[in-house]
Design an enzyme around this catalytic site. Sequence first.
Site, PDB file in Angstrom:
ATOM      1  N   ASP A   1      -5.987  -3.687  -2.274  1.00 23.32           N
ATOM      2  CA  ASP A   1      -4.884  -3.346  -1.376  1.00 23.32           C
ATOM      3  C   ASP A   1      -4.232  -4.596  -0.786  1.00 23.32           C
ATOM      4  O   ASP A   1      -4.907  -5.475  -0.244  1.00 23.32           O
ATOM      5  CB  ASP A   1      -5.442  -2.470  -0.248  1.00 23.32           C
ATOM      6  CG  ASP A   1      -4.364  -1.697   0.489  1.00 23.32           C
ATOM      7  OD1 ASP A   1      -3.319  -2.304   0.808  1.00 23.32           O
ATOM      8  OD2 ASP A   1      -4.565  -0.503   0.747  1.00 23.32           O
TER       9      ASP A   1
ATOM     10  N   SER B   1       0.831  -1.208   0.000  1.00 30.25           N
ATOM     11  CA  SER B   1       0.000   0.000   0.000  1.00 30.25           C
ATOM     12  C   SER B   1       0.867   1.261   0.000  1.00 30.25           C
ATOM     13  O   SER B   1       1.717   1.412  -0.865  1.00 30.25           O
ATOM     14  CB  SER B   1      -0.965  -0.040   1.185  1.00 30.25           C
ATOM     15  OG  SER B   1      -2.058   0.825   0.996  1.00 30.25           O
TER      16      SER B   1
END
Length: 324
Positions: free
Chosen positions: A155, A43
């Site tokens: 993610d 991320s």
Amino acid sequence: MSKKKVKLGLALGAGAARGLIHIGVLKVLHKHGIKPHCIAGTSMGAVIGAAYAAGNLPEDLEKIAKTTDWKKIIDFTIPKSGILKGDLVEKRINEIVKGKEFKDLDIKFGAVSYNLTKRERVVFTDGNLARALRASISIPGVFTPPIINGDRYIDGVVTDPTPFDVVQDMGADVLIAVDLYNKEKRMKAPKVKKGSFFEDLRHEFVVVELLNIKNYLFPERWPRLIRKFLGWIFDKILYPAKVLRIISGKQVPDITQIMNSSIEILSNSYANERMKNADIDFKIAPKIKDIDWADFDQAERFIKIGERAMKKEIPRLKKKLKLV
């Protein structure tokens, strides 16, 4: 006979705005002439790691973090699998990494994401860098999952919040893992502070949605004068401030609930459990108080937190790397 150089690996964890802490960590390492042999990130950790591997100095990253107008890189879409398309974010990321691909990076690098189609973790190490980073930061419920080679991605935080294992597989002799999840962190939705990025995001979303509704009710094929008059009435009845007052205090939308549960519950529990039993030389776990994942306007504070946490480990790190 020369001594074999110890390879340092850096694992940069997820954490949205908290990921700006990684810049502080890199600043301290750079100041002491310590450069990692390989980096893996999840991320925001992937974005910071890739930007550094692309040749940006920590000071460059600090400037970017402090001067970026985050509101200008949000692009709303009709909420189906996310409220943001992510195209503007990907474009900005590509600028930050200087348009480079994985093969062009100065440091060996991997970006962690989750293949939602095949239900498996993926570590991107080649191909389009900006696209891979876009996949790695696709928070469930916020960003529309990008499609790469026919598969949808979200993610990487849902599968590998702090990718120390990826760095170990890259051949690191010494490992630094920057973990941005706190065991004591509250398991509930973050409080929306006045003037915060989250509040701005909500306000902009309402504005865009009202514009979409207005264009639907009063199509461009209608005479301009009629559209203008009816549009004026619409704005008076449903202006953003009024809509925000109406929705405040009511149940949080499903999309936001999905996002909060994904980030605050799953990621906290999973990250802490993995880190507890991990064989890591240096676990950097900065103390984060009073600022949260959406506080992108607090870049300076986050960076300082990273600097303080890394400074404490420098003497021991230098010994481990045989630099003293």
